[in-house]
Design an enzyme around this catalytic site. Structure first.
Site, PDB file in Angstrom:
ATOM      1  N   SER A   1       0.874  -1.159   0.000  1.00 56.64           N
ATOM      2  CA  SER A   1       0.000   0.000   0.000  1.00 56.64           C
ATOM      3  C   SER A   1       0.916   1.216   0.000  1.00 56.64           C
ATOM      4  CB  SER A   1      -0.876  -0.005   1.243  1.00 56.64           C
ATOM      5  OG  SER A   1      -1.573   1.207   1.315  1.00 56.64           O
ATOM      6  N   ARG A   2       0.802   2.037  -1.037  1.00 58.83           N
ATOM      7  CA  ARG A   2       1.802   3.095  -1.170  1.00 58.83           C
ATOM      8  C   ARG A   2       1.476   4.345  -0.372  1.00 58.83           C
ATOM      9  NH1 ARG A   2       1.528   1.370  -6.696  1.00 58.83           N
ATOM     10  NH2 ARG A   2       3.004  -0.335  -6.889  1.00 58.83           N
ATOM     11  N   VAL A   3       0.222   4.585  -0.054  1.00 63.35           N
ATOM     12  CA  VAL A   3      -0.076   5.820   0.680  1.00 63.35           C
ATOM     13  C   VAL A   3      -0.799   5.575   2.002  1.00 63.35           C
ATOM     14  CG1 VAL A   3      -0.132   7.308  -1.349  1.00 63.35           C
ATOM     15  CG2 VAL A   3      -2.218   6.180  -0.612  1.00 63.35           C
TER      16      VAL A   3
END
Ligand code: ATP
Ligand code: MG
Length: 500
Positions: free
Chosen positions: A363-365
Protein backbone atom coordinates in the site's frame (compact mmCIF):
# COMPACT_ATOMS: atom_id res chain seq x y z
CA UNK A 1 -33.01 23.77 -72.32
CA UNK A 2 -33.64 24.94 -68.82
CA UNK A 3 -37.06 26.32 -68.17
CA UNK A 4 -36.55 29.14 -65.71
CA UNK A 5 -40.26 29.41 -64.99
CA UNK A 6 -40.33 25.77 -63.79
CA UNK A 7 -37.22 26.20 -61.67
CA UNK A 8 -38.56 29.19 -59.84
CA UNK A 9 -41.83 27.34 -59.23
CA UNK A 10 -39.97 24.34 -57.76
CA UNK A 11 -37.91 26.62 -55.55
CA UNK A 12 -41.05 28.41 -54.42
CA UNK A 13 -42.66 25.08 -53.48
CA UNK A 14 -39.58 23.94 -51.57
CA UNK A 15 -39.47 27.16 -49.58
CA UNK A 16 -43.16 26.88 -48.71
CA UNK A 17 -42.74 23.29 -47.52
CA UNK A 18 -39.70 24.13 -45.38
CA UNK A 19 -40.54 23.56 -41.70
CA UNK A 20 -37.38 24.92 -40.10
CA UNK A 21 -36.38 21.44 -38.89
CA UNK A 22 -33.08 20.82 -37.11
CA UNK A 23 -30.01 21.22 -39.24
CA UNK A 24 -28.94 18.03 -40.96
CA UNK A 25 -25.56 17.95 -39.19
CA UNK A 26 -27.10 16.77 -35.91
CA UNK A 27 -29.12 14.04 -37.59
CA UNK A 28 -28.20 10.99 -39.61
CA UNK A 29 -29.52 7.59 -40.55
CA UNK A 30 -28.55 4.03 -39.83
CA UNK A 31 -26.66 2.30 -42.64
CA UNK A 32 -25.74 -0.86 -40.80
CA UNK A 33 -26.71 -2.45 -37.51
CA UNK A 34 -25.77 -5.68 -35.78
CA UNK A 35 -24.04 -7.15 -32.68
CA UNK A 36 -25.03 -4.11 -30.64
CA UNK A 37 -23.18 -1.70 -32.92
CA UNK A 38 -24.69 0.71 -35.46
CA UNK A 39 -22.97 2.60 -38.24
CA UNK A 40 -24.56 5.93 -39.00
CA UNK A 41 -24.28 8.22 -41.96
CA UNK A 42 -24.58 11.93 -41.17
CA UNK A 43 -24.30 13.26 -37.61
CA UNK A 44 -21.53 15.55 -38.75
CA UNK A 45 -21.36 17.45 -35.47
CA UNK A 46 -21.28 14.33 -33.29
CA UNK A 47 -18.62 14.27 -30.55
CA UNK A 48 -16.93 11.29 -28.96
CA UNK A 49 -19.05 9.85 -26.17
CA UNK A 50 -22.23 11.70 -27.22
CA UNK A 51 -25.61 10.14 -26.53
CA UNK A 52 -27.67 9.60 -29.70
CA UNK A 53 -31.35 8.72 -30.03
CA UNK A 54 -32.99 6.58 -32.69
CA UNK A 55 -36.56 7.10 -33.96
CA UNK A 56 -37.49 3.75 -32.39
CA UNK A 57 -36.57 5.11 -28.94
CA UNK A 58 -33.31 3.19 -28.70
CA UNK A 59 -30.21 4.97 -27.37
CA UNK A 60 -26.54 4.67 -28.20
CA UNK A 61 -23.14 6.17 -27.46
CA UNK A 62 -20.81 7.48 -30.18
CA UNK A 63 -17.48 5.70 -29.90
CA UNK A 64 -16.11 5.98 -33.40
CA UNK A 65 -15.75 9.02 -35.64
CA UNK A 66 -14.53 8.31 -39.15
CA UNK A 67 -14.66 10.20 -42.42
CA UNK A 68 -17.72 8.51 -43.87
CA UNK A 69 -19.79 7.87 -40.78
CA UNK A 70 -20.16 7.45 -37.06
CA UNK A 71 -19.93 4.18 -35.10
CA UNK A 72 -22.02 3.86 -32.00
CA UNK A 73 -22.82 1.15 -29.47
CA UNK A 74 -26.43 0.56 -28.55
CA UNK A 75 -27.38 0.85 -24.90
CA UNK A 76 -30.98 -0.25 -25.17
CA UNK A 77 -33.64 -1.31 -27.66
CA UNK A 78 -31.14 -3.10 -29.89
CA UNK A 79 -33.83 -5.17 -31.59
CA UNK A 80 -35.84 -2.06 -32.51
CA UNK A 81 -33.15 -0.41 -34.62
CA UNK A 82 -33.52 -0.92 -38.39
CA UNK A 83 -31.53 -0.01 -41.42
CA UNK A 84 -32.49 3.51 -42.56
CA UNK A 85 -33.79 4.68 -39.14
CA UNK A 86 -33.23 8.31 -38.37
CA UNK A 87 -30.75 9.15 -35.59
CA UNK A 88 -30.54 12.40 -33.64
CA UNK A 89 -27.56 13.68 -31.69
CA UNK A 90 -28.49 14.97 -28.23
CA UNK A 91 -25.42 17.13 -27.77
CA UNK A 92 -24.72 15.68 -24.33
CA UNK A 93 -23.07 12.64 -22.80
CA UNK A 94 -24.98 9.96 -20.89
CA UNK A 95 -26.03 11.21 -17.46
CA UNK A 96 -27.12 9.20 -14.45
CA UNK A 97 -29.18 10.16 -11.41
CA UNK A 98 -27.71 10.16 -7.92
CA UNK A 99 -29.02 10.86 -4.45
CA UNK A 100 -29.97 9.43 -1.07
CA UNK A 101 -32.81 7.36 -2.50
CA UNK A 102 -30.27 5.08 -4.21
CA UNK A 103 -29.29 3.40 -0.93
CA UNK A 104 -30.49 -0.17 -0.63
CA UNK A 105 -31.27 -0.26 -4.34
CA UNK A 106 -29.95 -2.04 -7.43
CA UNK A 107 -29.72 0.10 -10.56
CA UNK A 108 -28.41 -0.54 -14.07
CA UNK A 109 -25.61 1.60 -15.54
CA UNK A 110 -28.20 4.09 -16.82
CA UNK A 111 -29.45 4.62 -13.26
CA UNK A 112 -32.72 2.75 -13.87
CA UNK A 113 -33.83 0.53 -10.99
CA UNK A 114 -33.76 -3.20 -11.71
CA UNK A 115 -34.93 -4.47 -8.32
CA UNK A 116 -38.63 -3.84 -8.90
CA UNK A 117 -38.91 -1.48 -5.90
CA UNK A 118 -40.13 1.53 -7.86
CA UNK A 119 -38.36 4.59 -9.22
CA UNK A 120 -35.37 6.28 -7.62
CA UNK A 121 -35.55 10.00 -6.90
CA UNK A 122 -32.69 11.94 -8.44
CA UNK A 123 -31.14 14.80 -6.50
CA UNK A 124 -28.82 15.49 -9.38
CA UNK A 125 -27.93 14.12 -12.82
CA UNK A 126 -24.22 13.63 -13.44
CA UNK A 127 -22.38 12.87 -16.67
CA UNK A 128 -20.88 9.38 -16.62
CA UNK A 129 -17.62 10.67 -18.03
CA UNK A 130 -16.24 13.60 -16.12
CA UNK A 131 -12.71 14.78 -15.53
CA UNK A 132 -10.92 13.62 -12.39
CA UNK A 133 -10.33 16.20 -9.63
CA UNK A 134 -7.31 18.35 -10.45
CA UNK A 135 -4.11 18.51 -8.44
CA UNK A 136 -5.23 21.76 -6.78
CA UNK A 137 -8.53 20.24 -5.69
CA UNK A 138 -6.91 17.28 -3.94
CA UNK A 139 -5.88 16.93 -0.33
CA UNK A 140 -3.62 14.35 1.24
CA UNK A 141 -4.87 10.96 2.38
CA UNK A 142 -5.09 11.13 6.18
CA UNK A 143 -7.96 8.96 7.39
CA UNK A 144 -7.85 5.16 7.40
CA UNK A 145 -10.45 3.14 5.58
CA UNK A 146 -10.80 0.17 7.90
CA UNK A 147 -11.54 -3.07 6.11
CA UNK A 148 -11.87 -5.06 9.33
CA UNK A 149 -9.43 -7.68 8.02
CA UNK A 150 -6.46 -7.67 10.38
CA UNK A 151 -3.92 -8.68 7.72
CA UNK A 152 -4.95 -5.82 5.41
CA UNK A 153 -5.39 -3.11 8.04
CA UNK A 154 -2.05 -3.89 9.66
CA UNK A 155 0.31 -4.55 6.76
CA UNK A 156 -1.48 -3.08 3.72
CA UNK A 157 -3.38 -0.16 5.26
CA UNK A 158 -5.82 1.66 3.00
CA UNK A 159 -6.55 5.37 3.35
CA UNK A 160 -9.74 7.15 2.33
CA UNK A 161 -9.24 8.46 -1.19
CA UNK A 162 -6.80 5.72 -2.12
CA UNK A 163 -7.07 3.19 -4.95
CA UNK A 164 -6.16 -0.29 -3.81
CA UNK A 165 -6.36 -3.19 -6.22
CA UNK A 166 -7.60 -6.58 -5.03
CA UNK A 167 -6.03 -9.14 -7.33
CA UNK A 168 -5.97 -12.94 -7.43
CA UNK A 169 -7.07 -16.06 -9.26
CA UNK A 170 -10.69 -17.07 -9.42
CA UNK A 171 -12.27 -18.22 -6.15
CA UNK A 172 -9.62 -16.79 -3.85
CA UNK A 173 -11.95 -14.59 -1.79
CA UNK A 174 -11.60 -11.31 -3.72
CA UNK A 175 -15.28 -10.46 -3.59
CA UNK A 176 -15.52 -11.66 0.02
CA UNK A 177 -12.74 -9.26 1.10
CA UNK A 178 -14.41 -6.31 -0.65
CA UNK A 179 -17.88 -7.14 0.67
CA UNK A 180 -16.49 -7.50 4.20
CA UNK A 181 -14.89 -4.07 3.80
CA UNK A 182 -18.31 -2.67 2.85
CA UNK A 183 -20.00 -4.36 5.80
CA UNK A 184 -17.29 -2.99 8.11
CA UNK A 185 -18.15 0.61 7.15
CA UNK A 186 -21.33 0.38 9.22
CA UNK A 187 -21.56 3.37 11.54
CA UNK A 188 -18.33 4.87 10.17
CA UNK A 189 -20.00 7.44 7.92
CA UNK A 190 -18.76 5.93 4.66
CA UNK A 191 -21.20 5.42 1.80
CA UNK A 192 -20.57 2.35 -0.34
CA UNK A 193 -21.16 1.44 -3.97
CA UNK A 194 -20.78 -2.10 -5.25
CA UNK A 195 -20.42 -2.14 -9.03
CA UNK A 196 -20.88 -5.63 -10.49
CA UNK A 197 -19.58 -6.00 -14.04
CA UNK A 198 -20.19 -9.12 -16.14
CA UNK A 199 -21.00 -11.41 -13.20
CA UNK A 200 -23.69 -14.05 -13.01
CA UNK A 201 -27.00 -12.76 -11.67
CA UNK A 202 -26.97 -15.54 -9.07
CA UNK A 203 -23.60 -14.37 -7.66
CA UNK A 204 -24.90 -10.82 -7.38
CA UNK A 205 -28.04 -12.06 -5.64
CA UNK A 206 -25.84 -13.86 -3.09
CA UNK A 207 -23.80 -10.69 -2.55
CA UNK A 208 -27.01 -8.69 -2.03
CA UNK A 209 -28.11 -11.19 0.61
CA UNK A 210 -24.76 -10.89 2.38
CA UNK A 211 -24.95 -7.09 2.34
CA UNK A 212 -28.45 -7.24 3.73
CA UNK A 213 -27.49 -9.71 6.44
CA UNK A 214 -24.55 -7.50 7.36
CA UNK A 215 -26.92 -4.53 7.69
CA UNK A 216 -25.05 -2.67 4.95
CA UNK A 217 -27.96 -1.75 2.69
CA UNK A 218 -28.71 1.46 4.61
CA UNK A 219 -25.57 3.03 3.20
CA UNK A 220 -24.85 0.86 0.14
CA UNK A 221 -26.24 0.55 -3.38
CA UNK A 222 -25.41 -1.69 -6.29
CA UNK A 223 -24.73 -0.75 -9.93
CA UNK A 224 -25.34 -3.86 -11.96
CA UNK A 225 -24.44 -4.99 -15.48
CA UNK A 226 -24.63 -8.77 -15.54
CA UNK A 227 -23.01 -11.17 -17.99
CA UNK A 228 -26.23 -11.20 -20.00
CA UNK A 229 -26.32 -7.41 -20.43
CA UNK A 230 -24.89 -5.85 -23.58
CA UNK A 231 -21.17 -5.13 -23.79
CA UNK A 232 -22.06 -1.42 -23.95
CA UNK A 233 -23.82 -1.53 -20.58
CA UNK A 234 -20.94 -3.50 -19.03
CA UNK A 235 -18.53 -0.92 -20.42
CA UNK A 236 -20.56 1.92 -18.96
CA UNK A 237 -21.12 0.41 -15.48
CA UNK A 238 -17.97 1.54 -13.61
CA UNK A 239 -18.16 5.07 -15.03
CA UNK A 240 -21.74 5.49 -13.93
CA UNK A 241 -20.91 4.08 -10.48
CA UNK A 242 -18.11 6.67 -10.26
CA UNK A 243 -20.50 9.44 -11.34
CA UNK A 244 -23.05 8.45 -8.70
CA UNK A 245 -20.29 8.36 -6.06
CA UNK A 246 -19.00 11.79 -7.11
CA UNK A 247 -22.32 13.34 -6.13
CA UNK A 248 -21.64 12.35 -2.51
CA UNK A 249 -17.94 13.15 -2.62
CA UNK A 250 -18.73 16.71 -3.74
CA UNK A 251 -20.99 17.01 -0.68
CA UNK A 252 -18.00 16.27 1.54
CA UNK A 253 -18.87 12.62 2.18
CA UNK A 254 -16.55 9.62 2.11
CA UNK A 255 -17.47 6.96 -0.42
CA UNK A 256 -16.08 3.48 -1.02
CA UNK A 257 -16.56 2.05 -4.52
CA UNK A 258 -15.86 -1.60 -5.36
CA UNK A 259 -15.45 -2.44 -9.08
CA UNK A 260 -15.98 -6.20 -9.39
CA UNK A 261 -14.25 -6.80 -11.73
CA UNK A 262 -12.16 -4.79 -14.19
CA UNK A 263 -10.95 -7.87 -16.09
CA UNK A 264 -14.50 -8.44 -17.31
CA UNK A 265 -14.81 -4.72 -17.98
CA UNK A 266 -11.75 -4.84 -20.23
CA UNK A 267 -13.22 -7.83 -22.06
CA UNK A 268 -16.48 -5.95 -22.67
CA UNK A 269 -14.50 -3.03 -24.05
CA UNK A 270 -12.46 -5.36 -26.24
CA UNK A 271 -15.71 -6.74 -27.71
CA UNK A 272 -16.95 -3.25 -28.51
CA UNK A 273 -13.62 -2.18 -29.98
CA UNK A 274 -13.35 -5.20 -32.23
CA UNK A 275 -16.90 -4.67 -33.49
CA UNK A 276 -16.06 -1.03 -34.18
CA UNK A 277 -12.95 -2.22 -36.04
CA UNK A 278 -10.40 -0.51 -33.80
CA UNK A 279 -7.04 -2.15 -34.41
CA UNK A 280 -6.38 -4.90 -31.86
CA UNK A 281 -3.11 -4.90 -29.93
CA UNK A 282 -1.68 -7.14 -27.22
CA UNK A 283 -4.11 -9.95 -26.20
CA UNK A 284 -6.46 -8.41 -28.82
CA UNK A 285 -7.19 -5.48 -26.50
CA UNK A 286 -7.34 -2.09 -28.22
CA UNK A 287 -4.50 0.38 -27.73
CA UNK A 288 -6.46 2.59 -25.33
CA UNK A 289 -7.24 -0.07 -22.75
CA UNK A 290 -4.81 1.58 -20.32
CA UNK A 291 -6.69 4.89 -20.61
CA UNK A 292 -9.93 2.95 -20.14
CA UNK A 293 -8.97 2.18 -16.54
CA UNK A 294 -6.70 5.11 -15.73
CA UNK A 295 -9.40 7.69 -16.37
CA UNK A 296 -11.78 5.66 -14.22
CA UNK A 297 -9.45 5.19 -11.26
CA UNK A 298 -8.14 8.77 -11.36
CA UNK A 299 -11.64 9.81 -10.33
CA UNK A 300 -10.99 8.30 -6.90
CA UNK A 301 -9.59 11.12 -4.79
CA UNK A 302 -9.40 12.80 -1.44
CA UNK A 303 -10.57 16.39 -1.88
CA UNK A 304 -8.90 19.28 -0.09
CA UNK A 305 -10.66 20.87 2.92
CA UNK A 306 -11.59 23.89 0.72
CA UNK A 307 -13.46 21.51 -1.59
CA UNK A 308 -15.31 19.91 1.30
CA UNK A 309 -12.82 17.17 2.15
CA UNK A 310 -14.91 14.36 0.63
CA UNK A 311 -13.32 11.27 -0.84
CA UNK A 312 -13.82 8.32 -3.13
CA UNK A 313 -11.84 5.22 -2.24
CA UNK A 314 -11.68 2.71 -5.08
CA UNK A 315 -11.25 -1.02 -4.61
CA UNK A 316 -10.96 -2.36 -8.16
CA UNK A 317 -10.81 -6.15 -8.48
CA UNK A 318 -8.83 -7.94 -11.18
CA UNK A 319 -8.79 -11.67 -11.84
CA UNK A 320 -5.52 -13.35 -12.77
CA UNK A 321 -4.92 -16.64 -14.56
CA UNK A 322 -2.72 -19.06 -12.59
CA UNK A 323 -1.38 -16.24 -10.40
CA UNK A 324 0.15 -14.42 -13.37
CA UNK A 325 0.24 -10.76 -12.39
CA UNK A 326 2.42 -9.85 -15.35
CA UNK A 327 -0.26 -10.22 -18.03
CA UNK A 328 -1.68 -7.16 -19.75
CA UNK A 329 -4.66 -5.99 -17.66
CA UNK A 330 -3.11 -6.82 -14.23
CA UNK A 331 0.12 -4.90 -14.99
CA UNK A 332 -1.88 -1.94 -16.29
CA UNK A 333 -4.11 -1.71 -13.25
CA UNK A 334 -1.22 -2.35 -10.83
CA UNK A 335 0.60 0.64 -12.31
CA UNK A 336 -2.47 2.87 -12.01
CA UNK A 337 -3.42 2.04 -8.41
CA UNK A 338 -1.71 2.99 -5.15
CA UNK A 339 -1.06 -0.61 -4.21
CA UNK A 340 -2.48 -4.09 -4.36
CA UNK A 341 -3.73 -6.84 -2.11
CA UNK A 342 -2.62 -10.08 -3.73
CA UNK A 343 -4.71 -13.13 -2.87
CA UNK A 344 -2.97 -16.43 -3.43
CA UNK A 345 -4.86 -19.59 -4.31
CA UNK A 346 -2.33 -21.84 -2.56
CA UNK A 347 -2.74 -19.94 0.70
CA UNK A 348 -6.51 -20.01 0.22
CA UNK A 349 -6.53 -23.77 -0.27
CA UNK A 350 -4.27 -24.36 2.72
CA UNK A 351 -6.87 -22.62 4.88
CA UNK A 352 -5.25 -19.22 5.30
CA UNK A 353 -8.22 -16.97 4.62
CA UNK A 354 -8.21 -14.12 3.71
CA UNK A 355 -5.42 -15.50 1.50
CA UNK A 356 -3.31 -12.33 1.51
CA UNK A 357 0.20 -12.85 0.14
CA UNK A 358 2.06 -10.33 2.27
CA UNK A 359 5.19 -10.45 0.14
CA UNK A 360 3.45 -9.35 -3.06
CA UNK A 361 1.02 -6.89 -1.47
CA UNK A 362 1.75 -3.21 -0.88
CA UNK A 363 0.00 0.00 0.00
CA UNK A 364 1.80 3.10 -1.17
CA UNK A 365 -0.08 5.82 0.68
CA UNK A 366 -2.16 4.10 3.37
CA UNK A 367 0.59 4.07 6.00
CA UNK A 368 0.27 7.79 6.58
CA UNK A 369 -3.40 7.29 7.44
CA UNK A 370 -2.80 4.47 9.91
CA UNK A 371 -3.43 5.12 13.61
CA UNK A 372 -0.39 5.17 15.89
CA UNK A 373 -1.65 2.20 17.89
CA UNK A 374 -1.93 0.14 14.73
CA UNK A 375 1.40 1.25 13.34
CA UNK A 376 3.16 0.37 16.58
CA UNK A 377 1.52 -3.02 16.86
CA UNK A 378 2.06 -3.98 13.26
CA UNK A 379 5.57 -2.61 12.83
CA UNK A 380 7.25 -5.93 13.60
CA UNK A 381 4.64 -8.15 12.01
CA UNK A 382 5.91 -7.94 8.44
CA UNK A 383 9.49 -8.63 9.51
CA UNK A 384 8.54 -11.56 11.77
CA UNK A 385 6.45 -13.12 9.04
CA UNK A 386 9.21 -12.74 6.46
CA UNK A 387 11.67 -14.41 8.83
CA UNK A 388 9.19 -17.16 9.55
CA UNK A 389 8.70 -17.94 5.86
CA UNK A 390 12.43 -18.07 5.29
CA UNK A 391 13.05 -20.37 8.27
CA UNK A 392 10.13 -22.59 7.41
CA UNK A 393 11.56 -23.26 3.96
CA UNK A 394 14.88 -24.04 5.60
CA UNK A 395 13.41 -26.24 8.36
CA UNK A 396 11.84 -28.50 5.77
CA UNK A 397 15.22 -30.14 5.30
CA UNK A 398 14.67 -31.64 8.75
CA UNK A 399 18.00 -30.94 10.42
CA UNK A 400 18.27 -30.32 14.15
CA UNK A 401 17.07 -26.85 14.94
CA UNK A 402 18.39 -24.72 17.77
CA UNK A 403 16.06 -23.31 20.39
CA UNK A 404 16.01 -19.78 18.92
CA UNK A 405 14.95 -21.08 15.51
CA UNK A 406 12.29 -23.32 17.01
CA UNK A 407 10.90 -20.35 18.93
CA UNK A 408 10.82 -18.21 15.81
CA UNK A 409 8.97 -20.94 13.95
CA UNK A 410 6.48 -21.40 16.78
CA UNK A 411 5.90 -17.65 16.95
CA UNK A 412 5.47 -17.46 13.15
CA UNK A 413 2.89 -20.24 13.16
CA UNK A 414 0.90 -18.33 15.74
CA UNK A 415 1.14 -15.10 13.76
CA UNK A 416 -0.20 -16.90 10.69
CA UNK A 417 -3.10 -18.15 12.82
CA UNK A 418 -4.13 -14.70 14.02
CA UNK A 419 -4.30 -13.46 10.42
CA UNK A 420 -6.98 -16.05 9.63
CA UNK A 421 -10.41 -14.54 9.80
CA UNK A 422 -13.74 -16.03 8.77
CA UNK A 423 -16.08 -14.07 6.50
CA UNK A 424 -18.41 -11.50 8.09
CA UNK A 425 -16.40 -11.13 11.28
CA UNK A 426 -14.49 -7.88 10.95
CA UNK A 427 -12.40 -6.55 13.85
CA UNK A 428 -12.51 -2.97 15.07
CA UNK A 429 -9.26 -1.03 14.96
CA UNK A 430 -8.80 -1.48 18.72
CA UNK A 431 -9.39 -5.22 18.52
CA UNK A 432 -6.84 -5.46 15.73
CA UNK A 433 -4.27 -3.51 17.73
CA UNK A 434 -4.90 -5.66 20.82
CA UNK A 435 -4.64 -8.97 18.95
CA UNK A 436 -1.46 -7.89 17.17
CA UNK A 437 0.12 -6.60 20.37
CA UNK A 438 -0.42 -9.76 22.38
CA UNK A 439 0.67 -12.08 19.56
CA UNK A 440 3.79 -10.15 18.58
CA UNK A 441 4.87 -9.98 22.19
CA UNK A 442 4.77 -13.73 22.60
CA UNK A 443 1.70 -13.93 24.85
CA UNK A 444 0.33 -16.78 22.74
CA UNK A 445 3.37 -19.03 22.88
CA UNK A 446 1.77 -21.35 25.47
CA UNK A 447 -1.42 -21.83 23.43
CA UNK A 448 -1.45 -24.77 21.00
CA UNK A 449 -1.52 -23.58 17.37
CA UNK A 450 -4.84 -25.23 16.56
CA UNK A 451 -6.50 -23.45 19.53
CA UNK A 452 -5.37 -19.93 18.59
CA UNK A 453 -8.54 -19.08 16.63
CA UNK A 454 -11.03 -19.86 19.41
CA UNK A 455 -8.65 -18.41 22.01
CA UNK A 456 -8.49 -15.04 20.23
CA UNK A 457 -12.25 -15.02 19.82
CA UNK A 458 -12.69 -15.68 23.51
CA UNK A 459 -10.08 -13.09 24.48
CA UNK A 460 -11.79 -10.37 22.43
CA UNK A 461 -15.12 -11.18 24.07
CA UNK A 462 -13.40 -11.07 27.45
CA UNK A 463 -11.90 -7.64 26.68
CA UNK A 464 -15.31 -6.39 25.61
CA UNK A 465 -16.87 -7.57 28.86
CA UNK A 466 -14.13 -6.73 31.36
CA UNK A 467 -11.92 -4.03 29.91
CA UNK A 468 -14.30 -1.78 28.00
CA UNK A 469 -12.53 1.25 29.51
CA UNK A 470 -9.18 0.18 28.11
CA UNK A 471 -10.64 -0.43 24.64
CA UNK A 472 -12.37 2.94 24.71
CA UNK A 473 -9.24 4.82 25.68
CA UNK A 474 -7.27 3.21 22.82
CA UNK A 475 -10.10 3.99 20.40
CA UNK A 476 -10.25 7.62 21.55
CA UNK A 477 -6.55 8.41 21.49
CA UNK A 478 -5.55 6.03 18.70
CA UNK A 479 -2.37 5.34 20.67
CA UNK A 480 -1.16 2.25 22.52
CA UNK A 481 0.50 3.81 25.60
CA UNK A 482 2.77 1.81 27.88
CA UNK A 483 -0.03 1.64 30.48
CA UNK A 484 -2.37 0.29 27.83
CA UNK A 485 0.22 -2.33 26.94
CA UNK A 486 0.57 -3.40 30.56
CA UNK A 487 -3.19 -3.58 30.94
CA UNK A 488 -3.39 -5.78 27.84
CA UNK A 489 -0.74 -8.13 29.19
CA UNK A 490 -2.51 -8.47 32.53
CA UNK A 491 -5.86 -8.91 30.76
CA UNK A 492 -4.54 -11.84 28.78
CA UNK A 493 -3.02 -13.38 31.90
CA UNK A 494 -6.38 -13.10 33.67
CA UNK A 495 -8.14 -14.60 30.69
CA UNK A 496 -5.75 -17.56 30.59
CA UNK A 497 -6.35 -18.22 34.33
CA UNK A 498 -10.07 -18.07 33.75
CA UNK A 499 -9.84 -20.69 31.03
CA UNK A 500 -7.94 -23.16 33.18
P1 ATP B 1 -14.60 -15.30 -8.30
O1 ATP B 1 -13.29 -15.36 -9.01
O2 ATP B 1 -15.50 -16.41 -8.65
O3 ATP B 1 -15.22 -13.96 -8.36
P2 ATP B 1 -13.67 -14.59 -5.70
O4 ATP B 1 -12.20 -14.52 -5.79
O5 ATP B 1 -14.44 -13.32 -5.70
O6 ATP B 1 -14.23 -15.60 -6.77
P3 ATP B 1 -15.24 -15.29 -3.41
O7 ATP B 1 -16.46 -15.54 -4.19
O8 ATP B 1 -15.18 -14.05 -2.61
O9 ATP B 1 -13.98 -15.41 -4.36
O10 ATP B 1 -14.93 -16.48 -2.42
C1 ATP B 1 -14.84 -17.82 -2.85
C2 ATP B 1 -15.33 -18.74 -1.76
O11 ATP B 1 -14.49 -18.68 -0.64
C3 ATP B 1 -16.72 -18.39 -1.28
O12 ATP B 1 -17.46 -19.56 -1.13
C4 ATP B 1 -16.49 -17.73 0.06
O13 ATP B 1 -17.55 -17.99 0.94
C5 ATP B 1 -15.22 -18.39 0.54
N1 ATP B 1 -14.44 -17.46 1.39
C6 ATP B 1 -13.95 -16.28 1.02
N2 ATP B 1 -13.29 -15.66 2.03
C7 ATP B 1 -13.37 -16.50 3.08
C8 ATP B 1 -12.89 -16.45 4.44
N3 ATP B 1 -12.20 -15.41 4.92
N4 ATP B 1 -13.16 -17.49 5.22
C9 ATP B 1 -13.85 -18.56 4.76
N5 ATP B 1 -14.33 -18.66 3.51
C10 ATP B 1 -14.10 -17.67 2.67
MG1 MG C 1 -15.78 -12.52 -7.12
Amino acid sequence: MANFGDLSRVLQEQIEKWEGKAASDSTGFVVQVGDGVATIYGLEKAVYGELVEFTSGAAGIVLNLVEDGVGCVLLSGESLVKDGDEVRGTGRVVSVPSGQSLFGRVVNPLGEPVDGKGPVKAEEYLPVESPAPSVIERGSVNTPLETGAVSVDSMIPIGRGQRELIIGDRQTGKTALAVDAIINQKGKGVYCVYCAIGQKSSSVAAIMRNLERGGALDYTFVVLATASDSAALQYLAPYSAAAMAEHFMRQGKDVLVVYDDLSKHAVAYRTISLLLRHPPGREAFPGDVFYLHSRLLERAAKLSPEKGGGSITALPIVETQAGDISSYIPTNVISITDGQVFLDSELFNSGIRPAVDVGLSVSRVGGSAQSKAMRKASGRLRLDLAQYREMKAFAQFGSDLDKATQDKLAQGERLMEILKQPQFSPYTMVQEAAVLFVSINGCLMDIPVNKIGPFIKGFLEYLEAHDAGLMESIAKTGVLSSENEQELVSAIENFKQLKQ
